[in-house]
Write an enzyme that holds these catalytic residues in place. Structure first.
Site, short mmCIF file in Angstrom:
data_model
loop_
_atom_site.label_atom_id
_atom_site.label_comp_id
_atom_site.label_asym_id
_atom_site.label_seq_id
_atom_site.Cartn_x
_atom_site.Cartn_y
_atom_site.Cartn_z
N HIS A 86 -72.53 74.64 82.86
CA HIS A 86 -73.45 73.83 83.68
C HIS A 86 -74.50 74.69 84.37
O HIS A 86 -75.54 74.19 84.76
CB HIS A 86 -72.69 72.91 84.65
CG HIS A 86 -72.25 73.52 85.95
ND1 HIS A 86 -70.95 73.89 86.20
CD2 HIS A 86 -72.91 73.79 87.08
CE1 HIS A 86 -70.85 74.37 87.43
NE2 HIS A 86 -72.04 74.31 87.99
N ASP A 222 -65.98 74.86 80.95
CA ASP A 222 -67.30 75.03 81.56
C ASP A 222 -67.72 76.50 81.60
O ASP A 222 -67.75 77.12 82.65
CB ASP A 222 -67.28 74.42 82.96
CG ASP A 222 -68.68 74.20 83.52
OD1 ASP A 222 -69.63 74.74 82.93
OD2 ASP A 222 -68.81 73.51 84.55
N SER A 653 -70.49 78.65 91.46
CA SER A 653 -70.26 78.34 90.06
C SER A 653 -70.59 79.55 89.21
O SER A 653 -71.61 80.21 89.43
CB SER A 653 -71.13 77.16 89.63
OG SER A 653 -70.46 75.98 89.94
N1 ARG Z 1 -69.71 69.88 90.67
C1 ARG Z 1 -69.99 71.13 90.06
C2 ARG Z 1 -71.09 71.89 90.86
O1 ARG Z 1 -71.43 71.46 91.93
C3 ARG Z 1 -70.37 70.98 88.62
C4 ARG Z 1 -71.62 70.25 88.35
C5 ARG Z 1 -72.02 70.15 86.91
N2 ARG Z 1 -71.43 69.02 86.24
C6 ARG Z 1 -71.92 67.76 86.24
N3 ARG Z 1 -71.22 66.83 85.65
N4 ARG Z 1 -73.04 67.40 86.81
O2 ARG Z 1 -72.00 72.46 90.37
N1 ASP Z 2 -70.19 73.37 91.07
C1 ASP Z 2 -70.68 74.18 92.17
C2 ASP Z 2 -71.78 75.16 91.73
O1 ASP Z 2 -72.53 74.88 90.83
C3 ASP Z 2 -69.57 74.87 92.83
C4 ASP Z 2 -69.05 74.08 93.98
O2 ASP Z 2 -69.84 73.38 94.63
O3 ASP Z 2 -67.85 74.20 94.25
O4 ASP Z 2 -72.00 76.16 92.34
#
Ligand code: ARG
Ligand code: ASP
Length: 720
Positions: A86, A222, A653
């Site tokens: 991502h 991921d 991330s």
């Molecule tokens: N929640 C994670 C972060 O904040 C992964 C986001 C990417 N995935 C998604 N389905 N949008 O970045």
């Molecule tokens: N998914 C988040 C990022 O892209 C990580 C998080 O917010 O825990 O950095």
């Protein structure tokens, strides 16, 4: 007075940390002083010096900031880095087209020649950091005006960073910690030639999609691989065909020993922003007024995007990254609200504030300096709330219409002079237009305009509304759909052909400028920005500055009050260490979550038949044949993901997750639903970081993608 306070602060910070399990994002430079003992007591077998060393290469040299807001870890002596799928998503998308859809199909370079340069992507290494508090703050007096203080600090920062980078290719930045009670300098080097090496198909890299996002149990692979390239002298240079793989100072050994319950683990990366020290007033404002509006506005946009993306593959690719970005925080805001309510965070903060007040009132000196803080916070937040709401509407509605920020660029044409800068400006606009329209679907944006502007007009006080809303009222009877179709029909900026024609005709005559000024999209854009610049920003900025000063004094007081406790500074996109244990949790009564998932879960989810849960056939075959190579856990299962109690945030991330020996065991990519409030308040019982197990990554590379040649350059530690 000031000097004494500064001195006291420094002294107080010299006590060792007694950390609450998992909570805290610690400063690498200070690890030895404050955390090493605690970390080793928890099971760490290496030293703080192995993690961050002033004089030698250390693990920190294998941690890179990736692009705008992620982290990556160096895993080979030839510049190979691993981050999240991502995190590389936008780059993978940019390299994709209808006939070469790398998002759907994945990508694996056969050799260096076939690796794909990623335009605009850079990665940054921290060369060193330094406490510059006394140089920045020495002699700065409390009775100075805010301006005086700011100007002095600014000047010193320029001087110190100038000296630090003179004659080098480094950059330097000085960041405030604890709301300006301390300052640290970060000297960095940025590599601008970064190439895509490998990415799994989205059915692995984004398995579970937005359905599973921010959730445990998770089965997402991921991860993605990139390679850093450098110039002739291993130096960071712009992209060139002649560049070679960068030779890093350090790369991380990869352990196939896995993550077992109770194992010590730490995460090394660049958390973006946490706000642990906000007062109850702020938390109340965020969860009761700001988040609900953001959620509602994002929901409108997502519904519209979903509709168009389902109808066309082209639109699906064009909007993949945009949709993911909007959806991500749409969901996070909801989890955050839930977690804050569940923790009763506002009440908890109120109680902490009562105790602080008691402490402040217990001595005349403290009362003078800290006694009136909370009423002042209360007033400031009350004043700020409508401005923040207006600001949120600018962000979540105003510039959520893609045309609005895009068309703003054409304002440059008012500065254009024929035979001077006109050609240059046109060329710049032409380039922007090409990249903009590449990923643009007019009917989608038109629908979003109609929907979010209508809500904007309903919800926000007249004083903050773009003047163009008056026109909608007068000429379109308040009907925003009609207004939207008028804008999209009449403007010269809604397609590449129209923009090109406009630019070709534009010779900077008064008539030309008039045509630009009168263009309905230009008017719309200008009015959104001018309502913001004139009516929102000045007051909002000054209130925020005032709040910053209040927080600076509040934090100073907290340090004094909590004498003996070293407490961690909020995340600010600088390199941090967080440590904890591999462990499950109990999300609710009678429910226990284990700390890892297995591949079986992928197929259980697939059976639900939802689009976010499709599985590549190849993965099914490998699963059926149990063809896991050396990457299976001791019990023979393949384990995609695990959780641990490391305090992470957005920006973490892609962060390497390491074990007690400093070996890579996973790549961090998310948090759990029950823990999404951790940017505001951490709960050791509920907050977990989610990582993809490095063994799953290697299994995908080796068995699924047949890209085993990539493993040859890694340092792999076989299971015990
Ligand atoms: N929640 C994670 C972060 O904040 C992964 C986001 C990417 N995935 C998604 N389905 N949008 O970045
Ligand atoms: N998914 C988040 C990022 O892209 C990580 C998080 O917010 O825990 O950095």
């Amino acid at each position: 007075m000031t000097k004494r306070y500064l001195f006291t602060t420094a002294l107080l910070l010299a006590f060792a940390v007694r950390s609450i399990a998992g909570e805290g994002m610690w400063i690498p430079l200070l690890l030895e002083k404050y955390n090493e003992e605690d970390m080793q007591a928890m099971g760490m077998k290496i030293t703080a010096e192995d993690i961050y060393s002033v004089n030698n290469s250390s693990l920190k040299d294998a941690v890179f900031r990736f692009g705008g807001g992620c982290t990556a870890g160096m895993i080979s002596a030839q510049g190979l880095i691993i981050t999240n799928h991502h995190c590389g998503y936008g780059n993978i998308q940019a390299l994709s087209s209808l006939d070469r859809d790398l998002l759907t199909d994945g990508f694996w370079a056969d050799d260096l020649e076939t690796e794909l340069p990623c335009e605009g992507l850079q990665v940054t290494r921290l060369v060193y950091m330094e406490d510059v508090s006394s140089r920045v703050l020495g002699g700065v007096e409390d009775n100075w005006t805010r301006q005086q203080r700011q100007d002095t600090i600014e000047l010193r920062i320029q001087k110190i960073t100038g000296e630090a980078t003179e004659g080098t290719h480094y950059s330097a930045a000085i960041e405030p910690f604890y709301y300006g009670n301390q300052y640290f300098m970060f000297v960095t080097e940025s590599f601008k030639d970064v190439r895509l090496v490998g990415a799994p198909p989205s059915a692995i890299g984004k398995f579970g999609g937005d359905t599973d996002n921010w959730m445990w149990p998770r089965h997402t692979g991921d991860f993605a691989l990139f390679r850093v390239y450098a110039g002739e002298h291993n130096d960071p240079v712009e992209y060139s065909e002649d560049n070679s793989p960068y030779t890093p100072l350090m790369h991380m050994p990869i352990s196939l020993n896995g993550a077992e319950e109770e194992d010590f683990t730490f995460v090394f990366g660049f958390p973006g922003r946490t706000q642990q020290y906000l007062t109850s007033h702020a938390v109340d404002m965020i969860i009761n007024t700001e988040n609900p509006e953001r959620i509602a506005l994002r929901e409108m946009r997502l519904d519209i995007m979903d509709g168009y993306m389902q109808q066309s593959d082209e639109v699906r690719i064009q909007y993949a990254a945009k949709h993911a970005r909007v959806a991500n925080f749409y969901k996070k805001f909801q989890g955050e609200n839930r977690g804050i309510h569940r923790l009763k965070a506002v009440e908890v903060k109120e109680e902490q504030q009562r105790q602080f007040q008691q402490w402040a009132d217990s001595s005349p000196n403290n009362r003078r300096r800290y006694g009136d803080l909370f009423p002042a916070f209360g007033q400031a937040y009350e004043a700020l709330t409508p401005y923040n709401m207006a600001f949120n509407y600018v962000i979540e509605a105003g510039i959520a219409v893609e045309l609005v920020p895009f068309v703003r660029n054409f304002g440059q044409l008012f500065q254009a002079v024929p035979d001077s800068n006109l050609a240059q400006i046109k060329e710049d606009l032409q380039k922007r237009a090409e990249s903009f329209f590449n990923d643009y679907h007019k009917p989608l944006d038109q629908d979003i305009l109609a929907a979010v502007f209508e809500k904007y007009a309903q919800d926000i006080h007249d004083a903050f509304q773009p003047v163009v809303f008056q026109l909608v009222e007068n000429e379109f009877d308040g009907d925003f759909s009609q207004y939207a179709s008028y804008v999209f029909k009449e403007s010269s900026f809604t397609s590449l052909e129209d923009v090109e024609a406009f630019l070709a005709d534009f010779n900077a005559t008064e008539q030309d400028r008039e045509a630009l000024r009168k263009d309905p999209a230009y008017q719309m854009s200008a009015s959104v920005f001018s309502s913001y610049f004139q009516h929102v920003r000045p007051v909002r900025d000054s209130l925020n500055n005032h709040l910053d000063s209040l927080y600076r004094v509040y934090l100073e007081g907290l340090m004094k009050k909590r004498e003996g406790d070293y407490f961690y500074p909020d995340a600010n996109s600088t390199l941090r260490i967080t440590y904890g244990k591999v462990e499950g949790y109990k999300p609710q009564n009678a429910v226990t979550y284990r700390h890892y998932t297995t591949l079986q879960g992928v197929f259980e989810k697939e059976a639900l038949g939802e689009p976010d849960y499709t599985v590549p056939d190849k993965l099914r075959q490998l699963y059926k044949a149990k063809d896991f190579g050396p990457y299976a856990a001791g019990d023979g299962t393949m384990r995609p993901c695990f959780i641990a109690s490391n305090h992470t945030s957005g920006g973490n991330s892609g962060s390497p997750v390491l074990n007690a020996n400093g070996h890579l065991i996973g790549v961090n990519f998310d948090r759990n639903w029950e823990g999404t409030m951790s940017d505001l308040m951490y709960d050791p019982n509920q907050c977990r970081n989610i990582s993809v197990d490095i063994r799953y990554c290697l299994f995908i590379i080796d068995k699924f993608a047949n890209a085993g040649h990539l493993l040859e350059e890694m340092t792999i530690i076989m299971p015990r």
